[in-house]
Design a protein around this motif. Sequence first.
Motif, mmCIF file in Angstrom:
data_model
loop_
_atom_site.group_PDB
_atom_site.id
_atom_site.type_symbol
_atom_site.label_atom_id
_atom_site.label_comp_id
_atom_site.label_asym_id
_atom_site.label_seq_id
_atom_site.Cartn_x
_atom_site.Cartn_y
_atom_site.Cartn_z
ATOM 1 N N GLY A 68 0.854 -1.185 0.000
ATOM 2 C CA GLY A 68 0.000 0.000 0.000
ATOM 3 C C GLY A 68 0.887 1.232 0.000
ATOM 4 O O GLY A 68 1.797 1.343 -0.811
ATOM 5 N N VAL A 69 0.655 2.099 0.945
ATOM 6 C CA VAL A 69 1.450 3.318 1.070
ATOM 7 C C VAL A 69 2.885 2.943 1.425
ATOM 8 O O VAL A 69 3.114 2.069 2.260
ATOM 9 C CB VAL A 69 0.857 4.240 2.156
ATOM 10 C CG1 VAL A 69 1.741 5.443 2.400
ATOM 11 C CG2 VAL A 69 -0.545 4.672 1.769
ATOM 12 N N ILE A 70 3.822 3.599 0.791
ATOM 13 C CA ILE A 70 5.235 3.381 1.105
ATOM 14 C C ILE A 70 5.900 4.746 1.187
ATOM 15 O O ILE A 70 5.702 5.592 0.322
ATOM 16 C CB ILE A 70 5.917 2.448 0.078
ATOM 17 C CG1 ILE A 70 7.362 2.144 0.481
ATOM 18 C CG2 ILE A 70 5.790 2.986 -1.327
ATOM 19 C CD1 ILE A 70 7.990 0.991 -0.314
ATOM 20 N N VAL A 71 6.647 4.957 2.264
ATOM 21 C CA VAL A 71 7.341 6.230 2.465
ATOM 22 C C VAL A 71 8.790 5.946 2.837
ATOM 23 O O VAL A 71 9.102 4.889 3.379
ATOM 24 C CB VAL A 71 6.682 7.099 3.565
ATOM 25 C CG1 VAL A 71 5.285 7.536 3.159
ATOM 26 C CG2 VAL A 71 6.627 6.379 4.887
ATOM 27 N N ALA A 72 9.640 6.894 2.511
ATOM 28 C CA ALA A 72 11.056 6.743 2.834
ATOM 29 C C ALA A 72 11.580 8.017 3.469
ATOM 30 O O ALA A 72 11.136 9.123 3.141
ATOM 31 C CB ALA A 72 11.850 6.431 1.567
ATOM 32 N N ASP A 73 12.508 7.832 4.376
ATOM 33 C CA ASP A 73 13.226 8.933 5.002
ATOM 34 C C ASP A 73 14.679 8.484 5.102
ATOM 35 O O ASP A 73 15.027 7.684 5.976
ATOM 36 C CB ASP A 73 12.643 9.227 6.380
ATOM 37 C CG ASP A 73 13.303 10.425 7.056
ATOM 38 O OD1 ASP A 73 14.053 11.163 6.384
ATOM 39 O OD2 ASP A 73 13.076 10.616 8.266
ATOM 40 N N GLY A 74 15.479 8.926 4.154
ATOM 41 C CA GLY A 74 16.877 8.503 4.131
ATOM 42 C C GLY A 74 16.978 7.008 3.937
ATOM 43 O O GLY A 74 16.448 6.456 2.980
#
Length: 134
Positions: A68-74
């Motif tokens: 589903g939703v995928i987010v990245a931070d570094g």
Amino acid sequence: MTTDTTESANKALVLEAFDTLFNQRDYAAAERFWSPGYIQHSAHIEPGRDGLFNLIKALPSTLRHEPGVIVADGDYVIIHGRFSGHGRPAAWIAADILRIEDGVLVEHWDVLQDEATEAESKSGLPMFGTRFPR
């Protein structure tokens, strides 16, 4: 590489890794995504890459992961997904948190819960996607 490029590459890596292991069940190919020194923080999975792979091997071949939703931070990626076909009455909705180093998954945490039906949902909204499970 810029941060945006790194984060896009990390998200793509996680999507490919999850598909390779959970949907294709190609353990040899999956080894290239998970570090041999993989650190597992999940209460549901034995330590290391072998713990994860052995869990998947023990589950029915009908196991599927839907991203589903995928987010990245570094170097961190969080993927919200649904695990179904694992032999339990309800699918699992998961938020998997992964740390990536040198292009491989090196550390993992998760938050899991059974997927609620429409009758069980106090919000009246599905936990994953746009529809309730059947």
